[in-house]
Scaffold this motif. Structure first.
Motif, PDB file in Angstrom:
ATOM      1  N   THR A 172      76.621 -46.681 164.867  1.00 51.51           N
ATOM      2  CA  THR A 172      75.237 -46.483 165.256  1.00 51.51           C
ATOM      3  C   THR A 172      74.588 -47.809 165.583  1.00 51.51           C
ATOM      4  OG1 THR A 172      73.062 -45.698 164.562  1.00 51.51           O
ATOM      5  CG2 THR A 172      74.490 -46.526 162.832  1.00 51.51           C
ATOM      6  N   LEU A 173      73.739 -47.778 166.585  1.00 52.97           N
ATOM      7  CA  LEU A 173      72.919 -48.936 166.898  1.00 52.97           C
ATOM      8  C   LEU A 173      71.597 -48.880 166.140  1.00 52.97           C
ATOM      9  CD1 LEU A 173      73.479 -49.157 170.774  1.00 52.97           C
ATOM     10  CD2 LEU A 173      74.777 -50.237 168.936  1.00 52.97           C
ATOM     11  N   GLY A 174      71.390 -47.809 165.414  1.00 56.43           N
ATOM     12  CA  GLY A 174      70.169 -47.614 164.655  1.00 56.43           C
ATOM     13  C   GLY A 174      70.396 -47.792 163.165  1.00 56.43           C
ATOM     14  N   ASP A 175      69.722 -47.001 162.390  1.00 54.40           N
ATOM     15  CA  ASP A 175      69.804 -47.112 160.937  1.00 54.40           C
ATOM     16  C   ASP A 175      71.059 -46.436 160.393  1.00 54.40           C
ATOM     17  OD1 ASP A 175      66.224 -46.639 160.680  1.00 54.40           O
ATOM     18  OD2 ASP A 175      67.395 -48.481 160.848  1.00 54.40           O
ATOM     19  N   TYR A 176      71.648 -47.020 159.353  1.00 56.63           N
ATOM     20  CA  TYR A 176      72.912 -46.536 158.819  1.00 56.63           C
ATOM     21  C   TYR A 176      72.776 -45.149 158.180  1.00 56.63           C
ATOM     22  CZ  TYR A 176      71.047 -47.757 154.234  1.00 56.63           C
ATOM     23  OH  TYR A 176      70.271 -47.824 153.110  1.00 56.63           O
ATOM     24  N   ASP A 177      71.559 -44.759 157.796  1.00 53.31           N
ATOM     25  CA  ASP A 177      71.383 -43.502 157.076  1.00 53.31           C
ATOM     26  C   ASP A 177      70.775 -42.402 157.944  1.00 53.31           C
ATOM     27  OD1 ASP A 177      68.339 -44.377 155.216  1.00 53.31           O
ATOM     28  OD2 ASP A 177      68.958 -44.763 157.279  1.00 53.31           O
ATOM     29  N   ARG A 178      70.713 -42.631 159.240  1.00 58.01           N
ATOM     30  CA  ARG A 178      70.174 -41.633 160.162  1.00 58.01           C
ATOM     31  C   ARG A 178      71.318 -41.025 160.957  1.00 58.01           C
ATOM     32  NH1 ARG A 178      64.792 -41.709 161.650  1.00 58.01           N
ATOM     33  NH2 ARG A 178      65.376 -41.330 163.828  1.00 58.01           N
ATOM     34  N   SER A 179      71.719 -39.839 160.607  1.00 57.10           N
ATOM     35  CA  SER A 179      72.918 -39.251 161.215  1.00 57.10           C
ATOM     36  C   SER A 179      72.767 -39.053 162.717  1.00 57.10           C
ATOM     37  CB  SER A 179      73.245 -37.924 160.541  1.00 57.10           C
ATOM     38  OG  SER A 179      72.172 -37.010 160.674  1.00 57.10           O
ATOM     39  N   ASN A 180      71.559 -38.755 163.172  1.00 58.73           N
ATOM     40  CA  ASN A 180      71.365 -38.485 164.597  1.00 58.73           C
ATOM     41  C   ASN A 180      71.487 -39.730 165.464  1.00 58.73           C
ATOM     42  OD1 ASN A 180      70.986 -35.765 164.099  1.00 58.73           O
ATOM     43  ND2 ASN A 180      68.758 -35.910 164.049  1.00 58.73           N
ATOM     44  N   ASP A 181      71.475 -40.912 164.852  1.00 58.86           N
ATOM     45  CA  ASP A 181      71.558 -42.150 165.619  1.00 58.86           C
ATOM     46  C   ASP A 181      72.994 -42.535 165.965  1.00 58.86           C
ATOM     47  OD1 ASP A 181      68.783 -43.994 164.068  1.00 58.86           O
ATOM     48  OD2 ASP A 181      68.851 -42.325 165.497  1.00 58.86           O
ATOM     49  N   TYR A 182      73.961 -41.860 165.365  1.00 61.47           N
ATOM     50  CA  TYR A 182      75.346 -42.292 165.541  1.00 61.47           C
ATOM     51  C   TYR A 182      75.882 -41.964 166.929  1.00 61.47           C
ATOM     52  CZ  TYR A 182      75.946 -43.942 160.807  1.00 61.47           C
ATOM     53  OH  TYR A 182      75.847 -44.681 159.653  1.00 61.47           O
ATOM     54  N   ARG A 183      76.628 -42.927 167.478  1.00 62.55           N
ATOM     55  CA  ARG A 183      77.293 -42.790 168.768  1.00 62.55           C
ATOM     56  C   ARG A 183      78.712 -43.327 168.619  1.00 62.55           C
ATOM     57  NH1 ARG A 183      73.202 -40.533 168.893  1.00 62.55           N
ATOM     58  NH2 ARG A 183      71.415 -40.782 170.269  1.00 62.55           N
ATOM     59  N   TYR A 184      79.520 -43.188 169.620  1.00 62.35           N
ATOM     60  CA  TYR A 184      80.877 -43.735 169.640  1.00 62.35           C
ATOM     61  C   TYR A 184      81.699 -43.229 168.455  1.00 62.35           C
ATOM     62  CZ  TYR A 184      78.717 -47.084 172.819  1.00 62.35           C
ATOM     63  OH  TYR A 184      78.025 -47.669 173.836  1.00 62.35           O
ATOM     64  N   TRP A 185      82.458 -42.183 168.719  1.00 62.19           N
ATOM     65  CA  TRP A 185      83.232 -41.508 167.688  1.00 62.19           C
ATOM     66  C   TRP A 185      84.717 -41.804 167.841  1.00 62.19           C
ATOM     67  CZ3 TRP A 185      80.453 -38.663 164.170  1.00 62.19           C
ATOM     68  CH2 TRP A 185      79.115 -38.442 164.513  1.00 62.19           C
ATOM     69  N   GLY A 186      85.414 -41.789 166.713  1.00 61.86           N
ATOM     70  CA  GLY A 186      86.864 -41.875 166.750  1.00 61.86           C
ATOM     71  C   GLY A 186      87.464 -40.498 166.966  1.00 61.86           C
ATOM     72  N   GLN A 187      88.796 -40.439 166.939  1.00 61.36           N
ATOM     73  CA  GLN A 187      89.489 -39.174 167.200  1.00 61.36           C
ATOM     74  C   GLN A 187      89.652 -38.328 165.941  1.00 61.36           C
ATOM     75  OE1 GLN A 187      91.071 -41.925 166.563  1.00 61.36           O
ATOM     76  NE2 GLN A 187      92.677 -41.309 165.126  1.00 61.36           N
ATOM     77  N   GLY A 188      89.421 -38.937 164.795  1.00 60.84           N
ATOM     78  CA  GLY A 188      89.473 -38.210 163.540  1.00 60.84           C
ATOM     79  C   GLY A 188      90.823 -38.281 162.851  1.00 60.84           C
TER      80      GLY A 188
END
Length: 122
Positions: free
Chosen positions: A99-115
């Protein structure tokens, strides 16, 4: 662009431990907060843990508090999720994200791995 590669998943018995890792490449890893999400079959993706860019602040969802620990090594561009006292309900695909935002804001997360799959047997 950030590339994320998770590893370390597997099969473990209830009560056991597992550590999953996520290596990041691309832009400056140490500038970003990181997080771990999970998704079980038939369920929505769940925000499990987040960590600030310095590692000084962390977030955990209630169901994993006291059992999971998120950490990071900026020198290795790696974020970890140590999972102890695992339960069958922890079974899911675990994804790391940036995330480029706050670490505790789930909606801010981008760029995901494959899992990486984590399966806990009862």
């Amino acid at each position: 662009q950030v590339q994320l590669v998770e590893s370390g998943g597997g099969l473990v018995q209830a009560g056991g431990s597992l550590r999953v890792s996520c290596v990041a490449s691309g832009r400056a890893f140490s500038s970003y907060a990181m997080g771990w999400f999970r998704q079980a079959p038939g369920k929505e993706r769940e925000f499990v843990a987040g960590i600030s860019w310095s590692g000084g602040s962390t977030y955990y969802t209630d169901s994993v508090k006291g059992r999971f620990t998120i950490s990071r090594d900026n020198a290795k561009n790696t974020v970890y999720l140590q999972m102890n006292m695992l339960k069958p309900e922890d079974t899911a695909v675990y994804y790391c994200a940036v995330t480029l935002g706050d670490y505790d804001r789930s909606n801010d997360y981008r760029y995901w791995g494959q899992g990486t799959q984590v399966t806990v047997s009862s």
